[in-house]
Design a protein around this motif. Structure first.
Motif, short mmCIF file in Angstrom:
data_model
loop_
_atom_site.label_atom_id
_atom_site.label_comp_id
_atom_site.label_asym_id
_atom_site.label_seq_id
_atom_site.Cartn_x
_atom_site.Cartn_y
_atom_site.Cartn_z
N ARG B 188 0.76 -1.14 -0.26
CA ARG B 188 0.18 -0.06 -0.24
C ARG B 188 0.52 0.99 0.06
O ARG B 188 0.69 2.18 -0.66
N ILE B 189 2.00 0.93 1.06
CA ILE B 189 3.13 2.15 1.04
C ILE B 189 3.81 2.74 -0.19
O ILE B 189 3.62 3.78 -0.47
N LEU B 190 3.94 1.26 -1.14
CA LEU B 190 4.48 1.25 -2.36
C LEU B 190 3.94 2.00 -3.51
O LEU B 190 4.36 2.10 -4.56
N GLY B 191 2.63 1.71 -3.27
CA GLY B 191 1.72 2.18 -4.38
C GLY B 191 1.30 1.49 -5.46
O GLY B 191 0.66 1.37 -6.83
N ARG B 193 -0.98 -0.99 -6.84
CA ARG B 193 -2.36 -1.50 -6.46
C ARG B 193 -2.79 -2.44 -7.20
O ARG B 193 -4.53 -2.32 -7.36
#
Lengths: 201, 201
Positions: B188-191, B193
């Motif tokens: 989630r932090i790293l994006g 998706r």
DNA sequence: TACTGAAGCGGACCGCCGGTCCGTATCGTA
DNA sequence: TACGATACGGACCGGCGGTCCGCTTCAGTA
């Protein structure tokens, strides 16, 4: 079954001990350089009085911490948005984390003392339980998030007292910078994709 | 300037002390119920030997921790992907965090002992510095992230020993569940998706 | 205001732990 | 075998959290 009211001197001493402990924790750098005898002396009180009133060292620190935390607690439980219960989760979660962070910034030494007081991990304290439960509940109302229980723990972990001390204390990171970074981090988790302007109330 | 080789008995004792400390930390529940005298006795060695070899309690724990951490350290520094240096940041970051988590799951008591050993916050230990620097460097190669320095701290905070102990130890969360949750959180932090399938190697 | 028992007080005391000292045993070398 | 250097180990120390018990102070009663 009838509750006995404590005597006046007991109350006076209790307050004196709080004040003394507060002052000492703020004055000294390392929390465990503050001994129980120190606190007793500073408060003008016998050592046994400390232990009778608070049980043990952990009890004293916990009681002091809860007392200092009280304003924030009530702001969260019955205050206005964005902290209070009427706020939407998407604004309340960042507000809550910001409040916790600010509290630890303002009470760095006390928070440090509590979290690193050997006996009992921070996770067994009931105030942690409260924050975590509230946070998890809020997260549950936001769609598309990772496991809410773990996420709540992880977000709170970003406000750990020793991390705050390390960044704001030793590395000299300015208060608002750290607040902004936590806000950005939180926004990322919440999935808020708008760009770059962390709140700064 | 010439390095003096230590004597054989010194080396033998050092090893015995490591083994004893390891066993004791694993056996007892609370790290600070393990006293220096305990370790000395278990190792069949005088107490002074401990202090001569490691300086103080913190030094002993740190040395033991570093020794146990060595395999992971070398896997990170010169092993194959996804942990090793040839991996892309987007796969190496989760791998690294998973490795740290697994290490703390496998060495819960030792990690706990290190992190809550009063003197010196965990953030002053050099192994933390290493993980944090590496993680920050990797994050810098991923576009669109919040402040990398803080993010690295926050991600590592999610693997704090007492949190691991609380979830995996006291609340009985299964190992792979916790790994999956951390992986999801990290993603989630790293994006990242894409949906729902956290790795489970 | 004098009385009284109970609640509270405080400092001497205890056990334990991290850390040090110094006489003794062991190693490595010639 | 002899000898200097290195390491050993248990008695010892200072200090801390926590307890004990004889003394003081409070607050209700007449």
């Amino acid at each position: 079954m009838t509750e006995r009211r404590p005597r006046k001197d007991a109350l006076r001493n209790r307050a004196a001990v709080f004040a003394a402990a507060d002052a000492l924790f703020a004055r000294r750098q390392s929390p465990d350089s503050v001994t129980m005898a120190d606190i007793a002396t500073e408060a003008g009180v016998g050592k046994a009085t400390l232990f009778r009133a608070f049980g043990d060292r952990t009890g004293l620190i916990r009681a002091l911490y809860e007392a200092r935390l009280e304003p924030i607690r009530s702001a969260v439980e019955q205050g206005p948005p964005p902290l209070g219960p009427d706020a939407e989760p998407l604004e309340r979660v960042p507000a809550l984390l910001d409040a916790v962070l600010c509290f630890k910034l303002d009470n760095r030494h006390l928070a440090l003392a509590l979290e690193q007081t050997g006996s009992g991990s921070p996770y067994s304290a009931e105030h942690y339980e409260r924050w975590h439960t509230l946070l998890r509940t809020l997260l549950e109302r936001i769609p598309g998030l990772p496991d809410r229980d773990f996420t709540a723990h992880a977000l709170l972990a970003a406000t750990r007292a020793d991390l705050v001390e390390h960044l704001a204390g030793e590395k000299g990171l300015p208060r608002d910078t750290m607040r902004a970074q936590l806000a950005e981090f939180t926004a990322r988790i919440l999935g808020v994709r708008e760009n770059s302007h962390p709140a700064q109330p």
